[in-house]
Design an enzyme around this catalytic site. Structure first.
Site, PDB file in Angstrom:
ATOM      1  N   GLU A  77      40.395  19.191 -57.930  1.00 66.61           N
ATOM      2  CA  GLU A  77      40.007  20.212 -57.732  1.00 66.61           C
ATOM      3  C   GLU A  77      40.807  21.299 -58.793  1.00 66.61           C
ATOM      4  O   GLU A  77      40.513  22.464 -59.005  1.00 66.61           O
ATOM      5  CB  GLU A  77      40.267  21.075 -56.226  1.00 66.61           C
ATOM      6  N   HIS A  90      45.007  16.043 -58.638  1.00 70.05           N
ATOM      7  CA  HIS A  90      44.004  16.983 -57.952  1.00 70.05           C
ATOM      8  C   HIS A  90      42.927  17.322 -58.664  1.00 70.05           C
ATOM      9  O   HIS A  90      42.839  18.120 -59.500  1.00 70.05           O
ATOM     10  CB  HIS A  90      44.845  18.648 -57.921  1.00 70.05           C
ATOM     11  N   CYS A  96      46.092  13.498 -53.478  1.00 74.09           N
ATOM     12  CA  CYS A  96      47.408  13.221 -53.626  1.00 74.09           C
ATOM     13  C   CYS A  96      48.187  12.888 -52.419  1.00 74.09           C
ATOM     14  O   CYS A  96      48.205  11.799 -52.052  1.00 74.09           O
ATOM     15  CB  CYS A  96      48.031  15.043 -53.710  1.00 74.09           C
TER      16      CYS A  96
END
Length: 203
Positions: free
Chosen positions: A184, A182, A79
């Protein structure tokens, strides 16, 4: 086990990156120490925050970061971490970036709700070790108000459409990778990409 330096330069999302790395049996080292960047197997620049404060926060490890990149150590920008790779951002009236990739960062168009938040698809434009095993049009999770504009088309691995088509994964030599989304927070698809990144570090 592979040790990943997660650079703690004053931005959000460090803890969720740490948890994702632990799920895939990597050793996350949350750090802002130059020697940790040099000694780690790979580096992640996480990122939720402002471009200017992120560049300020990176100052203690800036030289080590450049040395690590030059040595061919894998680096992943997430990001805001991706946006920092570029030469400058219009955020905050125009702020210089790391200059690892030619191009700039600008705001998403006013025709759509900003920030772009939620699940969206990635369209594969080129092959890349980061997306091995990832299907075209896979869904990933975004939270951002700005987008990157690489000068060279060969840096673009995937694109995403949100009012405008923008690069959602970029790559540059030697082993520089970045995702506008993202990983994650992107479920199995995101963990697949992180595993691929770990494999690059292991090699």
């Amino acid at each position: 086990m592979v040790t990943i330096a997660v650079v703690n330069y004053g931005v959000g999302n460090v803890r969720s990156v740490k948890r994702a790395l632990e799920k895939i049996d990597a050793i996350p080292l949350i750090t802002l120490k130059a020697e940790d960047l040099i000694n780690a197997d790979a580096i992640i620049l996480p990122g939720v925050g402002s471009f200017k404060s992120a560049m300020e926060g990176l100052k203690p490890v800036l030289q080590s970061l450049y040395e690590a990149v030059k040595s061919g150590k894998p680096i992943l920008g997430i990001c805001l971490g991706l946006q920092l790779y570029f030469e400058w951002s219009e955020e905050g009236g125009g702020i210089g970036g790391l200059g690892l990739i030619e191009g700039y960062v600008d705001r998403l168009p006013n025709t759509v709700k900003v920030p772009h938040m939620g699940w969206n698809t990635i369209k594969i434009e080129a092959t890349c070790p980061l997306i091995e095993g990832v299907p075209n049009e896979a869904y990933v999770y975004f939270v951002h108000s700005y987008k990157v504009n690489p000068k060279r088309h060969e840096n673009i691995i995937t694109t995403t459409n949100y009012g405008v088509e923008f690069p959602s994964i970029v790559e540059a030599k030697p082993l520089i990778f970045g995702t506008q989304f993202h990983p994650e927070k992107s479920g199995k698809i995101g963990l697949t990409m992180l595993r691929n990144f770990i494999e690059l570090a292991r090699r």
